[in-house]
Design an enzyme around this catalytic site. Structure first.
Site, PDB file in Angstrom:
ATOM      1  N   THR A  49       3.884  14.330   2.287  1.00  0.00           N
ATOM      2  CA  THR A  49       4.045  15.451   1.159  1.00  0.00           C
ATOM      3  C   THR A  49       2.468  15.116   1.169  1.00  0.00           C
ATOM      4  O   THR A  49       1.416  14.215   1.263  1.00  0.00           O
ATOM      5  CB  THR A  49       4.665  15.046   0.603  1.00  0.00           C
ATOM      6  OG1 THR A  49       6.237  15.145  -0.019  1.00  0.00           O
ATOM      7  CG2 THR A  49       3.968  16.103  -1.338  1.00  0.00           C
TER       8      THR A  49
ATOM      9  N   TYR B  78       6.347  -2.199   4.416  1.00  0.00           N
ATOM     10  CA  TYR B  78       6.864  -0.319   4.082  1.00  0.00           C
ATOM     11  C   TYR B  78       8.595  -0.125   4.159  1.00  0.00           C
ATOM     12  O   TYR B  78       8.508   0.456   3.309  1.00  0.00           O
ATOM     13  CB  TYR B  78       5.599   0.710   4.778  1.00  0.00           C
ATOM     14  CG  TYR B  78       5.898   1.651   3.396  1.00  0.00           C
ATOM     15  CD1 TYR B  78       4.950   2.049   2.207  1.00  0.00           C
ATOM     16  CD2 TYR B  78       6.603   2.776   4.285  1.00  0.00           C
ATOM     17  CE1 TYR B  78       5.043   3.014   1.081  1.00  0.00           C
ATOM     18  CE2 TYR B  78       6.058   4.248   3.058  1.00  0.00           C
ATOM     19  CZ  TYR B  78       5.943   4.270   1.959  1.00  0.00           C
ATOM     20  OH  TYR B  78       6.095   5.430   1.094  1.00  0.00           O
TER      21      TYR B  78
ATOM     22  N   LEU C 294       7.843   5.560  -8.513  1.00  0.00           N
ATOM     23  CA  LEU C 294       6.331   6.172  -7.531  1.00  0.00           C
ATOM     24  C   LEU C 294       5.328   4.848  -7.448  1.00  0.00           C
ATOM     25  O   LEU C 294       4.789   5.094  -6.343  1.00  0.00           O
ATOM     26  CB  LEU C 294       6.288   7.771  -8.037  1.00  0.00           C
ATOM     27  CG  LEU C 294       6.615   8.838  -7.536  1.00  0.00           C
ATOM     28  CD1 LEU C 294       7.701   9.144  -8.670  1.00  0.00           C
ATOM     29  CD2 LEU C 294       5.855   9.994  -7.577  1.00  0.00           C
TER      30      LEU C 294
ATOM     31  N   THR D 285      -4.122   1.954  -5.661  1.00  0.00           N
ATOM     32  CA  THR D 285      -4.176   3.016  -5.423  1.00  0.00           C
ATOM     33  C   THR D 285      -4.587   4.529  -5.863  1.00  0.00           C
ATOM     34  O   THR D 285      -4.868   5.289  -5.328  1.00  0.00           O
ATOM     35  CB  THR D 285      -3.334   3.282  -4.027  1.00  0.00           C
ATOM     36  OG1 THR D 285      -2.113   3.049  -4.336  1.00  0.00           O
ATOM     37  CG2 THR D 285      -2.946   2.237  -3.135  1.00  0.00           C
ATOM     38  N   GLY D 286      -3.870   4.361  -7.276  1.00  0.00           N
ATOM     39  CA  GLY D 286      -4.196   5.537  -7.978  1.00  0.00           C
ATOM     40  C   GLY D 286      -6.104   5.499  -8.437  1.00  0.00           C
ATOM     41  O   GLY D 286      -6.441   4.908  -8.207  1.00  0.00           O
TER      42      GLY D 286
ATOM     43  N   GLN E  86      28.092  -1.984  -9.101  1.00  0.00           N
ATOM     44  CA  GLN E  86      28.313  -3.494 -10.124  1.00  0.00           C
ATOM     45  C   GLN E  86      28.663  -3.043 -11.373  1.00  0.00           C
ATOM     46  O   GLN E  86      29.275  -3.185 -12.239  1.00  0.00           O
ATOM     47  CB  GLN E  86      27.161  -4.819  -9.495  1.00  0.00           C
ATOM     48  CG  GLN E  86      27.851  -5.022  -8.015  1.00  0.00           C
ATOM     49  CD  GLN E  86      27.080  -6.622  -7.784  1.00  0.00           C
ATOM     50  OE1 GLN E  86      26.428  -6.920  -8.199  1.00  0.00           O
ATOM     51  NE2 GLN E  86      27.830  -7.142  -7.052  1.00  0.00           N
TER      52      GLN E  86
ATOM     53  N   ASP F  91       0.671   1.958 -14.390  1.00  0.00           N
ATOM     54  CA  ASP F  91      -0.458   1.962 -13.248  1.00  0.00           C
ATOM     55  C   ASP F  91      -0.946   1.178 -13.163  1.00  0.00           C
ATOM     56  O   ASP F  91      -1.650   0.431 -14.612  1.00  0.00           O
ATOM     57  CB  ASP F  91      -0.559   3.323 -13.507  1.00  0.00           C
ATOM     58  CG  ASP F  91      -0.896   3.657 -11.503  1.00  0.00           C
ATOM     59  OD1 ASP F  91      -1.869   2.434 -10.510  1.00  0.00           O
ATOM     60  OD2 ASP F  91      -0.768   5.170 -10.670  1.00  0.00           O
TER      61      ASP F  91
ATOM     62  N   PHE G 176      -1.322  10.042  -6.495  1.00  0.00           N
ATOM     63  CA  PHE G 176      -0.878  11.744  -5.934  1.00  0.00           C
ATOM     64  C   PHE G 176       0.039  12.170  -6.189  1.00  0.00           C
ATOM     65  O   PHE G 176      -0.152  13.038  -7.411  1.00  0.00           O
ATOM     66  CB  PHE G 176      -1.439  11.470  -4.130  1.00  0.00           C
ATOM     67  CG  PHE G 176      -0.619  12.379  -3.550  1.00  0.00           C
ATOM     68  CD1 PHE G 176      -1.635  14.210  -4.030  1.00  0.00           C
ATOM     69  CD2 PHE G 176      -0.367  12.197  -2.998  1.00  0.00           C
ATOM     70  CE1 PHE G 176      -1.354  15.401  -3.499  1.00  0.00           C
ATOM     71  CE2 PHE G 176       0.462  13.779  -2.052  1.00  0.00           C
ATOM     72  CZ  PHE G 176       0.203  15.294  -2.459  1.00  0.00           C
TER      73      PHE G 176
HETATM   74  P1  NAD Z   1      -0.172   6.663  -3.821  1.00  0.00           P
HETATM   75  O1  NAD Z   1      -0.806   5.936  -3.354  1.00  0.00           O
HETATM   76  O2  NAD Z   1      -1.666   7.985  -4.279  1.00  0.00           O
HETATM   77  O3  NAD Z   1       0.395   6.804  -5.621  1.00  0.00           O
HETATM   78  C1  NAD Z   1       0.764   4.992  -6.122  1.00  0.00           C
HETATM   79  C2  NAD Z   1       0.798   4.626  -7.226  1.00  0.00           C
HETATM   80  O4  NAD Z   1       1.407   3.826  -7.690  1.00  0.00           O
HETATM   81  C3  NAD Z   1      -0.825   4.620  -7.575  1.00  0.00           C
HETATM   82  O5  NAD Z   1      -1.238   4.964  -8.828  1.00  0.00           O
HETATM   83  C4  NAD Z   1      -1.497   2.794  -7.359  1.00  0.00           C
HETATM   84  O6  NAD Z   1      -2.071   2.711  -8.550  1.00  0.00           O
HETATM   85  C5  NAD Z   1       0.091   2.711  -7.768  1.00  0.00           C
HETATM   86  N1  NAD Z   1       0.580   1.524  -7.957  1.00  0.00           N
HETATM   87  C6  NAD Z   1       1.731   1.353  -6.566  1.00  0.00           C
HETATM   88  N2  NAD Z   1       1.629  -0.541  -6.464  1.00  0.00           N
HETATM   89  C7  NAD Z   1       1.656  -0.082  -7.733  1.00  0.00           C
HETATM   90  C8  NAD Z   1       2.389  -1.971  -8.649  1.00  0.00           C
HETATM   91  N3  NAD Z   1       2.698  -2.808  -8.571  1.00  0.00           N
HETATM   92  N4  NAD Z   1       2.231  -1.395 -10.181  1.00  0.00           N
HETATM   93  C9  NAD Z   1       1.793  -0.670 -10.968  1.00  0.00           C
HETATM   94  N5  NAD Z   1       1.373   0.736  -9.625  1.00  0.00           N
HETATM   95  C10 NAD Z   1       1.230   0.467  -9.217  1.00  0.00           C
HETATM   96  O7  NAD Z   1       0.903   7.224  -3.491  1.00  0.00           O
HETATM   97  P2  NAD Z   1       1.868   8.870  -3.328  1.00  0.00           P
HETATM   98  O8  NAD Z   1       1.478   9.283  -2.053  1.00  0.00           O
HETATM   99  O9  NAD Z   1       1.441   9.517  -4.912  1.00  0.00           O
HETATM  100  O10 NAD Z   1       3.262   7.784  -3.292  1.00  0.00           O
HETATM  101  C11 NAD Z   1       3.767   7.888  -4.827  1.00  0.00           C
HETATM  102  C12 NAD Z   1       5.401   7.426  -4.278  1.00  0.00           C
HETATM  103  O11 NAD Z   1       6.046   8.076  -2.816  1.00  0.00           O
HETATM  104  C13 NAD Z   1       5.057   5.872  -3.271  1.00  0.00           C
HETATM  105  O12 NAD Z   1       6.371   4.821  -3.652  1.00  0.00           O
HETATM  106  C14 NAD Z   1       5.716   6.531  -2.024  1.00  0.00           C
HETATM  107  O13 NAD Z   1       5.898   5.333  -1.297  1.00  0.00           O
HETATM  108  C15 NAD Z   1       6.680   8.037  -2.180  1.00  0.00           C
HETATM  109  N6  NAD Z   1       6.313   8.724  -0.578  1.00  0.00           N
HETATM  110  C16 NAD Z   1       5.073   9.380  -0.605  1.00  0.00           C
HETATM  111  C17 NAD Z   1       5.068   9.979   0.256  1.00  0.00           C
HETATM  112  C18 NAD Z   1       4.040  11.062   0.540  1.00  0.00           C
HETATM  113  O14 NAD Z   1       3.796  11.956   1.643  1.00  0.00           O
HETATM  114  N7  NAD Z   1       2.883  11.127  -0.354  1.00  0.00           N
HETATM  115  C19 NAD Z   1       6.442  10.533   1.729  1.00  0.00           C
HETATM  116  C20 NAD Z   1       7.227   9.182   0.827  1.00  0.00           C
HETATM  117  C21 NAD Z   1       7.659   8.009   0.195  1.00  0.00           C
END
Ligand code: NAD
Ligand code: UDP
Length: 337
Positions: free
Chosen positions: A176, A146, A74, A36-37, A163, A32, A12
């Site tokens: 978000t 998490y 991300l 979850t994408g 370091q 990626d 996202f």
């Molecule tokens: P999302 O699940 O839509 O996106 C995460 C992406 O990471 C996906 O495309 C997934 O396929 C990929 N991914 C997961 N594990 C992976 C791996 N091991 N190797 C490669 N790719 C991998 O989530 P999002 O809402 O877009 O969040 C993105 C980042 O922002 C995350 O790290 C999340 O913790 C952080 N975040 C998001 C929010 C929010 O409200 N959206 C809030 C706080 C933090």
């Protein structure tokens, strides 16, 4: 032109970041594993000469032959049902995955920005969360994979900075929302919008008195880029979020109001360790990045609703509409049939 790698770029937030950086003239490599994408999030970028996709799991070491100036991390499941489905994996992404990206950043002499989270504050002890708060996390609860994973990722980055002087940036992102959330993501805004659009009751967990603060995706992406572009001395952590705080029940009513419907809600059990409140103090982001969100909740909800309306539309009904970059589920199903 900078050479930028975005881990989790098909998710996202990541897909909006890829798009914005390509538009700005940079060369973007999206890494990626589609855990979850979704491919539809980046399908419009695949043809672009300055966009490249590497399908890879960051839990495994990553080698890239091209030069890299900046890495945004991300990659991590972000919705509670997603990150709790395989908690060990969630921990591994945040520990092994981040360690692998640190190695890559060191080798490439690249800046590394970590998408951390308001979850590092756990169930907050203060009305408003500041970067100086140490947090209140239950390390044995169902959210710990998490919360503690993200806390450990911050630890790894700051040790590397102390370091080895690795140029790091840590953004603590608060809730978000926006287009390209998954329709079955499980998070509040996508759930409520999809439920209201399909005339189902909105599933309020608990009595709905817990609060959150919601940032529209465009504002958040702007904050991430400003943080990456800030002087090396600005490491963070820096809160990025919208300080307008609302109860969950109020969110249901706002979604219904934007849709011009009467709110129908269905009260469900509150998940374990669900934080009572969240509101970011963003004075650090304002002072160091000149950043604050500018999109109102109603304006952001209107765009989000428009996205889900197209996504959920049956094939024939939406064909006359301008599709932008949205591939509807109906169309995708028809194409693969
Ligand atoms: P999302 O699940 O839509 O996106 C995460 C992406 O990471 C996906 O495309 C997934 O396929 C990929 N991914 C997961 N594990 C992976 C791996 N091991 N190797 C490669 N790719 C991998 O989530 P999002 O809402 O877009 O969040 C993105 C980042 O922002 C995350 O790290 C999340 O913790 C952080 N975040 C998001 C929010 C929010 O409200 N959206 C809030 C706080 C933090
Ligand atoms: N929530 C809700 N109904 C839903 C989804 C979530 O009431 O269908 C609540 C959830 O209990 C939490 C808030 O909305 O209090 C935000 O949940 P989300 O999963 O979006 O993110 P969180 O901030 O909990 O990580």
């Amino acid at each position: 032109m900078k050479r930028i790698l975005i881990a989790g770029g098909a998710g996202f937030l990541g897909s909006h970041l890829c798009e914005r950086l390509v538009e700005r003239g940079h060369s973007v490599t999206c890494v990626d594993n589609f855990r979850t994408g979704h491919r539809r999030n980046i399908s419009h970028l695949l043809w672009h000469p300055r966009f490249r996709l590497i399908e890879h799991d960051i839990v495994k070491p990553l080698s890239v032959s091209a030069s890299i100036d900046e890495i945004y991390n991300l990659a991590c499941p972000a919705s509670p049902p997603h990150y709790q489905r395989d908690p060990r994996y969630t921990v591994m992404v945040n520990v092994m995955g981040v360690a692998n990206l640190i190695e890559l950043a060191r080798y490439k002499k690249a800046r590394l920005l970590q998408a951390s989270t308001s979850e590092v504050y756990g169930d907050p002890l203060n009305d408003e969360q500041s970067e100086t708060d140490w947090g209140n996390v239950n390390c044995t609860g169902p959210r710990a994979c998490y919360d503690e994973g993200k806390r450990c990722a911050e630890t790894l980055l700051f040790d590397e900075w102390r370091q080895h002087d690795l140029p790091i940036k840590v953004a603590r992102i608060f809730n978000t929302y926006g287009p390209r959330m998954q329709e079955e993501d499980g998070r509040i805004i996508s759930n409520f919008v999809v439920q209201a659009l399909t005339d189902q009751p909105m599933t309020v967990y608990g009595d709905g008195s817990q609060t959150r603060s919601f940032c529209y995706v465009d504002d958040l992406v702007d904050g991430l880029i400003r943080l990456m572009d800030s002087p090396a001395s600005v490491t963070g952590p820096i809160n990025l979020g919208n300080p307008e705080e609302l109860t969950v029940l109020r969110v249901a009513h706002r979604v219904a109001a934007v849709l011009g419907k009467r709110a129908k809600v269905d009260f469900n059990p509150l998940p374990a360790d669900d934080p009572r409140r969240r509101r970011p103090n963003i004075s650090r982001a304002a002072a160091l990045l000149g950043w604050k969100p500018t999109t109102s909740l109603d304006a952001g909800l209107t765009k989000t609703i428009a996205y889900f309306r197209k996504l959920l539309a049956p094939v024939n009904a939406h064909e006359a509409l301008p599709l932008d970059n949205v591939v509807s589920m109906g169309a995708a199903r028809a194409a693969s049939a």
